[in-house]
Design an enzyme around this catalytic site. Structure first.
Site, PDB file in Angstrom:
ATOM      1  N   GLY A 142       0.822  -1.214   0.000  1.00 44.89           N
ATOM      2  CA  GLY A 142       0.000   0.000   0.000  1.00 44.89           C
ATOM      3  C   GLY A 142       0.848   1.253   0.000  1.00 44.89           C
ATOM      4  O   GLY A 142       2.021   1.232  -0.376  1.00 44.89           O
ATOM      5  N   VAL A 177       0.416   4.823   5.391  1.00 40.98           N
ATOM      6  CA  VAL A 177      -0.088   3.664   6.143  1.00 40.98           C
ATOM      7  C   VAL A 177       1.051   2.684   6.415  1.00 40.98           C
ATOM      8  O   VAL A 177       1.085   2.031   7.467  1.00 40.98           O
ATOM      9  CB  VAL A 177      -1.237   2.971   5.375  1.00 40.98           C
ATOM     10  CG1 VAL A 177      -1.703   1.723   6.117  1.00 40.98           C
ATOM     11  CG2 VAL A 177      -2.404   3.930   5.194  1.00 40.98           C
ATOM     12  N   GLY A 178       2.000   2.602   5.495  1.00 41.83           N
ATOM     13  CA  GLY A 178       3.158   1.746   5.713  1.00 41.83           C
ATOM     14  C   GLY A 178       3.920   2.129   6.966  1.00 41.83           C
ATOM     15  O   GLY A 178       4.404   1.258   7.708  1.00 41.83           O
ATOM     16  N   GLU A 220       5.756  -3.141   0.885  1.00 41.91           N
ATOM     17  CA  GLU A 220       5.817  -2.769  -0.530  1.00 41.91           C
ATOM     18  C   GLU A 220       5.007  -1.492  -0.667  1.00 41.91           C
ATOM     19  O   GLU A 220       3.778  -1.520  -0.635  1.00 41.91           O
ATOM     20  CB  GLU A 220       5.263  -3.912  -1.388  1.00 41.91           C
ATOM     21  CG  GLU A 220       5.575  -3.764  -2.864  1.00 41.91           C
ATOM     22  CD  GLU A 220       4.599  -2.864  -3.573  1.00 41.91           C
ATOM     23  OE1 GLU A 220       4.929  -1.660  -3.750  1.00 41.91           O
ATOM     24  OE2 GLU A 220       3.521  -3.326  -3.932  1.00 41.91           O
ATOM     25  N   CYS A 279       1.579   0.256  -8.599  1.00 41.45           N
ATOM     26  CA  CYS A 279       2.746   0.745  -7.871  1.00 41.45           C
ATOM     27  C   CYS A 279       4.001   0.835  -8.733  1.00 41.45           C
ATOM     28  O   CYS A 279       4.911   1.611  -8.424  1.00 41.45           O
ATOM     29  CB  CYS A 279       3.009  -0.126  -6.650  1.00 41.45           C
ATOM     30  SG  CYS A 279       3.297  -1.868  -7.045  1.00 41.45           S
TER      31      CYS A 279
END
Length: 545
Positions: free
Chosen positions: A201, A205-206, A223, A257
Site C-alpha cells: 500500500g 499507512v506503511g 511494498e 505501484c
C-alpha cells in the site's frame, strides 16, 4: 454476471477468535509438514482455477477491469507462483549446508541453516490488485509453513467478499482466514503479535504498520510504491518505447505501484518523443471510438470520486500553467479518465506541484527534459528511492551505468512493470519504497526464519580438551590459530587499481582456458594448425594476456 457474495465486515470478537485459532494451529506444528504445505498450495491453485470467472467478475465490479487485464495481472501470475512453489518446495525446505568455508574447528559440526516458519503471518493487501497482492504473499506463507490471516482492502469490497468466501472452502480453516473491514479491523490486527507482516500500500499507512510492528519487534515486508522513473536515452527507439510504456501506463489507468510515473528525456529527444507518445495514444486509443479510454472494454476506472477529483485538480493546475501537451478524455460521472501528458521545464525547475512531489497513481504521465544521462541520474538520486526504474536505450552499457549509479527496488531495460509477474526474481522496495521482498523462493524466505545449527556430539570430546583450564600455553595458542582461525591468505594490497587489474587477469585466464578447449576441439574436428594458432593469438591479444 457470476454469482458474487455480499461484503460483510469481520467483528472484533471474531478477529480475536481467529487469531487464537491460528496460533493454536501453529503451536501444533502440523503446518511445518511438507505434505500440509503442498496440500494447501494445490488447493489454492484450484481455488483460482475453479473460480476464475468469478474472480474476473469481482475485479470488473470493483475496478472495471477487462477479462484480459484480470487474467494477466491477477490470475496468471498467482498460478505461476503456486506452480513454482509446488515444484520446488522440497528443495527449498532442505537445510543449507555451510561446511565448505567453515574453519577446521567446525568442519565436523555439520554447520547448516534450517528454514523454519516464523509464525502466524498477517498479510495486508491492496485494492488495486486485490487477488495478486494478497494471494501471492499467501503462497510464500503457505510454502514456509506459516498460518496466515489475510486482511483484504475495503476499497475492493466485491473481491474481498469473494476471497472471504473461498479461502475457508479450499484451505484449512484452522490455518488460514480472511478478515474484512476498515480502520478498526486493521488496528485490531496490528495490536497483536505476528510472526511476520506483509503489507502492500501507500507510504503513510506503511509507516503506521511499521510502527505497530516495532512495538512487538515483528519483522515486516513493506511494498510501498513511489515515483518510478523512466530514462529515455538519446539512442532509444522512441516508437517502441512509447508503445511499451503506454501499454503498461494504461493498465488499471495508472493505478499500479510500478507504473511509469515520470519520464526523463534527453533534450534532443523531447519533442520527438512527446509527438510519438501522442501518436501512440491516438492510434491505440482514439477518442470517441470503441478503443477509447471511456469505453468499459478498453480501460478500468479511477477508484473513487475523491481520487478522480485529485487527478482532475492536478491536470487543471498544469493546464493553467501551459504544461499539458495532451489531455485525455474524461467522464466524471463514471470516474473514467484517459491518459494525459504533462511536460515540465528542464529538470522540473521550480516545480513544486503534486506532479513531482508525490506518486501520481493515475493516468497522467509527466515528461521532464534533461541535459543528458548524467543529469537524469542526478535527478533520480535527489528524490525518494523508487520501487522501479526503467531505462530505454539501444545500449546495455547505458542501462548498466544507470543501475550502478542509482538505487531502486528493481530496474528494467527497455520494458516496464514486468518484475512483479516474473516469479524467479524478488519483488520489493528499498528506502522510501519499502523494504523486504517476496515472490518465488524469496517469498518462501520472507516468511522463514533462517536458523543456524551446529552439532557437537559427545564423541568429539577428545578435540575439546584445549578449551578447559589450564589452557594458556604456547602449544595451545598455536593450536588455536590453526584450528579456529584462517589467518591472512592474501598479500598486502597495493591500490584499488592493482585489485582491479588482478580481477581482470583472473577473468581473462578463464576466458583463455575456455578458448583453448574450444580450439582443441576444433583441431580434433579437423581444423588446421594455422587456423588454431591464429584464433589463439587473436584471443590472447584481445584479453591482453
Amino acid at each position: 454476471m457470476a454469482d458474487l457474495p455480499p461484503y460483510t465486515e469481520t467483528s472484533l470478537d471474531v478477529i480475536d477468535e481467529t487469531y487464537d485459532r491460528l496460533q493454536a494451529t501453529f503451536a501444533s506444528h502440523r503446518t511445518q509438514e511438507a505434505a500440509y504445505r503442498l496440500y494447501n498450495l494445490k488447493q489454492l491453485a484450484f481455488l483460482i482455477n475453479d473460480n476464475e470467472e468469478r474472480i474476473i467478475a469481482a475485479a470488473q465490479a470493483d475496478l472495471g477491469k477487462s477479462s484480459f487485464e484480470a487474467r494477466l495481472a491477477e490470475v496468471i501470475p498467482t498460478l505461476n507462483e503456486i506452480d513454482l512453489a509446488v515444484k520446488r518446495l522440497p528443495e527449498w525446505m532442505k537445510d543449507d549446508k555451510r561446511t565448505r568455508d567453515s574453519t577446521y574447528a567446525f568442519k565436523l559440526a555439520r554447520p547448516r541453516v534450517k528454514k523454519q516458519p516464523k509464525g502466524v503471518a498477517l498479510i495486508i493487501g491492496a485494492w488495486n490488485y486485490p487477488f495478486q497482492l494478497t494471494l501471492s504473499p499467501l503462497v510464500g506463507a503457505i510454502a514456509a509453513g506459516c498460518p496466515a490471516v489475510i486482511k483484504m482492502s475495503e476499497h475492493a469490497p466485491v473481491s474481498a467478499a469473494l476471497i472471504a468466501e473461498l479461502i475457508p472452502r479450499y484451505l484449512d480453516p484452522e490455518g488460514y482466514a480472511v478478515v474484512n473491514g476498515a480502520v478498526a479491523a486493521s488496528t485490531a490486527l496490528l495490536e497483536k503479535r505476528w510472526g511476520h507482516i506483509c503489507y502492500t500500500g501507500g507510504g503513510p499507512v506503511g509507516k503506521i504498520v511499521a510502527g505497530a510492528a516495532a512495538k512487538t519487534l515483528t519483522p515486516t515486508t513493506l511494498e510501498l510504491g513511489g515515483k518510478s522513473p523512466t530514462i529515455v536515452a538519446p539512442d532509444a527507439d522512441l516508437k517502441i518505447t512509447a508503445r511499451r510504456m503506454l501499454s503498461i501506463k494504461q493498465m488499471n489507468v495508472g493505478q499500479m505501484c510500478v507504473s511509469p510515473d515520470y519520464v526523463l528525456v534527453t533534450k534532443e529527444n523531447v519533442d520527438a518523443f512527446t509527438e510519438e507518445l501522442i501518436k501512440t495514444l491516438e492510434h491505440f486509443h482514439p477518442p470517441n471510438s470503441e478503443r477509447s479510454f471511456l469505453n468499459e472494454s478498453a480501460s478500468t476506472f479511477v477508484r473513487n470520486t475523491n481520487d478522480y477529483q485529485r487527478l482532475e485538480n492536478v491536470l487543471d493546475d498544469a493546464e493553467k500553467g501551459g504544461k499539458v501537451v495532451y489531455r485525455g478524455e474524461a467522464d466524471k460521472d463514471r470516474n473514467r479518465m484517459g491518459l494525459s501528458l504533462v511536460r515540465l521545464p528542464r529538470d522540473a525547475k521550480d516545480e513544486e506541484s503534486w506532479l513531482v512531489r508525490d506518486e501520481i497513481f493515475g493516468p497522467i504521465l509527466v515528461i521532464i527534459p534533461v541535459e543528458d544521462i548524467d543529469a537524469a541520474i542526478k535527478y533520480i538520486n535527489a528524490g525518494p528511492t523508487p520501487l522501479a526504474l526503467y531505462v530505454s536505450s539501444a545500449s546495455r552499457a547505458t542501462f548498466e551505468k544507470v543501475v550502478s549509479q542509482t538505487l531502486s527496488g528493481s530496474a528494467i531495460w527497455n520494458d516496464f512493470a514486468m518484475t512483479p509477474i516474473c516469479r524467479t526474481v524478488p519483488f520489493g522496495g528499498v528506502g522510501e519504497s519499502g523494504w523486504g521482498n517476496y515472490h518465488g523462493y524469496d517469498g518462501f524466505l520472507a516468511f522463514s526464519h533462517q536458523r543456524s545449527l551446529l552439532e557437537v556430539p559427545y564423541w568429539m570430546e577428545f578435540a575439546q580438551k584445549n578449551r578447559y583450564a589450564p589452557n594458556m600455553n604456547p602449544r595451545n595458542e598455536r593450536m588455536l590459530k590453526r584450528v579456529m582461525g584462517t589467518g591472512i591468505n592474501f598479500s598486502r594490497p597495493v591500490s584499488v587499481e592493482s585489485e582491479r587489474l588482478a580481477l581482470q587477469r583472473s577473468r581473462n585466464r578463464r576466458h583463455l582456458y575456455l578458448g583453448i578447449i574450444i580450439v582443441t576441439l576444433g583441431a580434433w574436428l579437423g581444423f588446421g594448425a594455422r587456423s588454431i594458432g591464429k584464433v589463439l593469438g587473436t584471443l590472447k591479444a584481445k584479453l591482453r594476456l
